[in-house]
Design a protein around this motif. Structure first.
Motif, PDB file in Angstrom:
ATOM      1  N   ARG A 134      39.482  40.111   5.372  1.00 51.18           N
ATOM      2  CA  ARG A 134      38.672  41.152   4.732  1.00 51.18           C
ATOM      3  C   ARG A 134      39.555  42.281   4.207  1.00 51.18           C
ATOM      4  NH1 ARG A 134      33.327  42.228   5.106  1.00 51.18           N
ATOM      5  NH2 ARG A 134      33.154  40.576   6.669  1.00 51.18           N
ATOM      6  N   GLU A 135      40.544  42.696   4.974  1.00 50.86           N
ATOM      7  CA  GLU A 135      41.437  43.764   4.531  1.00 50.86           C
ATOM      8  C   GLU A 135      42.246  43.331   3.314  1.00 50.86           C
ATOM      9  OE1 GLU A 135      45.022  46.669   6.221  1.00 50.86           O
ATOM     10  OE2 GLU A 135      44.063  45.198   7.540  1.00 50.86           O
ATOM     11  N   GLU A 136      42.756  42.086   3.334  1.00 53.91           N
ATOM     12  CA  GLU A 136      43.547  41.603   2.207  1.00 53.91           C
ATOM     13  C   GLU A 136      42.710  41.487   0.935  1.00 53.91           C
ATOM     14  OE1 GLU A 136      46.781  38.924   4.763  1.00 53.91           O
ATOM     15  OE2 GLU A 136      44.907  38.027   4.042  1.00 53.91           O
ATOM     16  N   ILE A 137      41.423  41.138   1.082  1.00 46.13           N
ATOM     17  CA  ILE A 137      40.543  41.058  -0.081  1.00 46.13           C
ATOM     18  C   ILE A 137      40.407  42.428  -0.742  1.00 46.13           C
ATOM     19  CG2 ILE A 137      38.119  40.729  -0.746  1.00 46.13           C
ATOM     20  CD1 ILE A 137      38.061  38.373   1.247  1.00 46.13           C
ATOM     21  N   HIS A 138      40.440  43.479   0.059  1.00 48.81           N
ATOM     22  CA  HIS A 138      40.314  44.830  -0.477  1.00 48.81           C
ATOM     23  C   HIS A 138      41.627  45.380  -1.018  1.00 48.81           C
ATOM     24  CE1 HIS A 138      36.454  44.898   1.697  1.00 48.81           C
ATOM     25  NE2 HIS A 138      36.135  45.902   0.905  1.00 48.81           N
ATOM     26  N   THR A 139      42.761  44.852  -0.526  1.00 47.35           N
ATOM     27  CA  THR A 139      44.034  45.515  -0.826  1.00 47.35           C
ATOM     28  C   THR A 139      45.011  44.685  -1.645  1.00 47.35           C
ATOM     29  OG1 THR A 139      44.933  44.758   1.310  1.00 47.35           O
ATOM     30  CG2 THR A 139      43.861  46.929   1.255  1.00 47.35           C
ATOM     31  N   HIS A 165      27.024  39.427   5.965  1.00 45.82           N
ATOM     32  CA  HIS A 165      28.078  38.464   6.294  1.00 45.82           C
ATOM     33  C   HIS A 165      27.884  37.897   7.692  1.00 45.82           C
ATOM     34  CE1 HIS A 165      31.380  39.574   3.139  1.00 45.82           C
ATOM     35  NE2 HIS A 165      30.164  39.587   2.617  1.00 45.82           N
ATOM     36  N   ILE A 166      27.528  38.744   8.640  1.00 42.27           N
ATOM     37  CA  ILE A 166      27.385  38.300  10.026  1.00 42.27           C
ATOM     38  C   ILE A 166      26.154  37.421  10.197  1.00 42.27           C
ATOM     39  CG2 ILE A 166      26.962  39.093  12.393  1.00 42.27           C
ATOM     40  CD1 ILE A 166      28.729  41.517  11.741  1.00 42.27           C
ATOM     41  N   GLN A 167      25.047  37.789   9.558  1.00 43.95           N
ATOM     42  CA  GLN A 167      23.827  36.994   9.695  1.00 43.95           C
ATOM     43  C   GLN A 167      23.893  35.704   8.883  1.00 43.95           C
ATOM     44  OE1 GLN A 167      21.789  37.965  12.041  1.00 43.95           O
ATOM     45  NE2 GLN A 167      23.023  39.812  12.287  1.00 43.95           N
ATOM     46  N   GLY A 168      24.671  35.682   7.818  1.00 47.26           N
ATOM     47  CA  GLY A 168      24.884  34.455   7.054  1.00 47.26           C
ATOM     48  C   GLY A 168      23.912  34.198   5.927  1.00 47.26           C
ATOM     49  N   PRO A 195      38.782  34.322  11.976  1.00 45.35           N
ATOM     50  CA  PRO A 195      37.952  34.490  13.179  1.00 45.35           C
ATOM     51  C   PRO A 195      37.006  35.673  13.046  1.00 45.35           C
ATOM     52  CG  PRO A 195      40.175  35.295  13.582  1.00 45.35           C
ATOM     53  CD  PRO A 195      40.210  34.615  12.243  1.00 45.35           C
ATOM     54  N   TYR A 196      35.845  35.556  13.664  1.00 43.93           N
ATOM     55  CA  TYR A 196      34.895  36.666  13.700  1.00 43.93           C
ATOM     56  C   TYR A 196      35.283  37.639  14.807  1.00 43.93           C
ATOM     57  CZ  TYR A 196      30.753  39.326  14.969  1.00 43.93           C
ATOM     58  OH  TYR A 196      29.905  40.349  15.292  1.00 43.93           O
ATOM     59  N   PRO A 236      37.950  40.305  10.362  1.00 46.72           N
ATOM     60  CA  PRO A 236      38.605  39.669   9.210  1.00 46.72           C
ATOM     61  C   PRO A 236      37.758  38.599   8.532  1.00 46.72           C
ATOM     62  CG  PRO A 236      39.483  38.792  11.256  1.00 46.72           C
ATOM     63  CD  PRO A 236      38.549  39.904  11.649  1.00 46.72           C
ATOM     64  N   ARG A 237      36.676  38.189   9.167  1.00 50.70           N
ATOM     65  CA  ARG A 237      35.883  37.074   8.636  1.00 50.70           C
ATOM     66  C   ARG A 237      34.991  37.539   7.483  1.00 50.70           C
ATOM     67  NH1 ARG A 237      34.646  32.041  10.567  1.00 50.70           N
ATOM     68  NH2 ARG A 237      32.648  31.113   9.999  1.00 50.70           N
ATOM     69  N   VAL A 238      34.991  36.773   6.400  1.00 51.76           N
ATOM     70  CA  VAL A 238      34.171  37.046   5.219  1.00 51.76           C
ATOM     71  C   VAL A 238      33.344  35.808   4.920  1.00 51.76           C
ATOM     72  CG1 VAL A 238      34.245  37.448   2.719  1.00 51.76           C
ATOM     73  CG2 VAL A 238      35.741  38.756   4.235  1.00 51.76           C
ATOM     74  N   VAL A 239      32.082  36.020   4.570  1.00 56.82           N
ATOM     75  CA  VAL A 239      31.193  34.922   4.191  1.00 56.82           C
ATOM     76  C   VAL A 239      30.950  34.980   2.687  1.00 56.82           C
ATOM     77  CG1 VAL A 239      28.833  34.024   4.414  1.00 56.82           C
ATOM     78  CG2 VAL A 239      30.093  34.747   6.448  1.00 56.82           C
TER      79      VAL A 239
END
Length: 341
Positions: A134-139, A165-168, A195-196, A236-239
């Motif tokens: 998630r951080e790398e997607i932003h940066t 993202h968490i609920q899917g 990983p979540y 870090p997990r992204v859906v």
């Protein structure tokens, strides 16, 4: 109610992550008292999946959907054996949590407050696992470039995006570019294979809050707006999602779970597939401060955090009330699986 035959001669059934121990029906707490019709309706949906469906069982489930409870119970006791679900170490108590389908306002294009994109899977996702965090997607420019043109719609709150993202999955009331408003469903389409990590747990571990529910997390962020990314990047997990239209039928149903059938509020659970297969009928018992449950449910989904022999995630439905339960439910669980004789 009668227990047909003795269970003492039946051997346990070993699964990868659990052991099923045969028990008499009389040992299931609350068994004679629960309505079964909703569970039969959910069960019939699992029968749409031939890989997991038992033709004889499914024919009976379809036939008995509108039968009375006594008839349904009699069939279950005659055609099935109840098994207590244990871990391989013999523990009979596990953890029950809940999840739901959130409902959010969204915009088809970025405008005003609606600046948080929800993405379709990037090209080449299958060949690069794990994908960017998630951080790398932003940066990282290369991560952002890979998602260019994959924006499905935009939310106004980054925490709402995290909830999605968490609920899917989620229902969106989308304002189109021409101003028209329509409802769609954002359905699960993949992950970055990272990983979540719970952002609520991180706040608790840091001593930053004593309320790790979504309202509590939003309250903390309102007081610490400069730390939004710091908090969200802890997971870090992204859906990634795909858009599905909503009509009268799909609006009444929940999103599709991992089994590939629509989930039913209060009757579908997510499980560890190593403990029980999709389509299993499960007697679920959980008593705690949030809810008391003694009911028949169907295993129709899974999730990255749903791991273990006695573990379930209870589908609470759609909207704020379901979200309130999902945000707070975390209590002990016992399970019995019903296996055809």
């Amino acid at each position: 109610m009668v227990d047909t035959g003795s269970v003492s001669a039946l051997p346990p059934i070993e699964q990868t992550k659990s052991r099923w121990v045969p028990v008499p029906w009389s040992s299931l707490p609350g068994w004679p008292d629960n309505a079964l019709s909703e569970a039969f309706a959910a069960w019939s949906l699992s029968c749409q999946r031939p890989v997991t469906a038992n033709p004889k069982t499914c024919a009976d489930v379809q036939r008995l959907q509108s039968a009375g409870r006594a008839t349904q119970q009699q069939w279950l006791e005659q055609a099935f054996q109840a098994y207590r679900v244990e871990t391989l170490q013999g523990a009979t108590e596990g953890l029950l949590t809940a999840y739901y389908e959130p409902v959010f306002e969204a915009s088809r294009i970025p405008r005003g407050a609606f600046q948080v994109p929800i993405h379709a899977p990037p090209t080449g996702l299958a060949w690069r696992k794990p994908w960017y965090t998630r951080e790398e997607i932003h940066t990282l420019p290369q991560a952002r470039a890979a998602l260019q043109g994959k924006e499905l719609l935009y939310l106004a709150d980054p925490v709402d995006a995290m909830v999605l993202h968490i609920q899917g999955s989620g229902r969106m009331r989308v304002t189109e570019a021409d101003g028209r408003v329509r409802s769609v469903r954002m359905a699960f389409a993949g992950t970055n294979d990272q990983p979540y990590k719970s952002i609520g747990s991180w706040l608790l571990e840091q001593g930053l809050t004593r309320d790790a529910t979504w309202p509590g997390i939003k309250a903390w962020l309102s007081q610490n707006p400069a730390r939004v990314n710091e908090l969200l990047w802890k997971n870090p997990r992204v859906v990634f999602f795909k858009e599905e239209p909503l009509n009268a039928q799909t609006t009444a149903q929940g999103p599709k779970g991992a089994q590939g059938v629509p989930l039913t509020s209060g009757r579908s659970i997510a499980v560890d597939p190593g403990s029980m297969p999709y389509g299993s009928a499960v007697w679920l018992v959980s008593n705690g401060p949030q809810v008391s449950l003694q009911k028949l449910v169907i295993a129709q989904d899974t999730g990255s955090a749903i791991v273990g022999g006695v573990r379930a995630d209870y589908f609470a439905g759609s909207g704020p009330e379901a979200g309130e339960l999902a945000g707070r439910l975390k209590q002990s669980l016992r399970m019995w699986v019903l296996a055809p004789k």
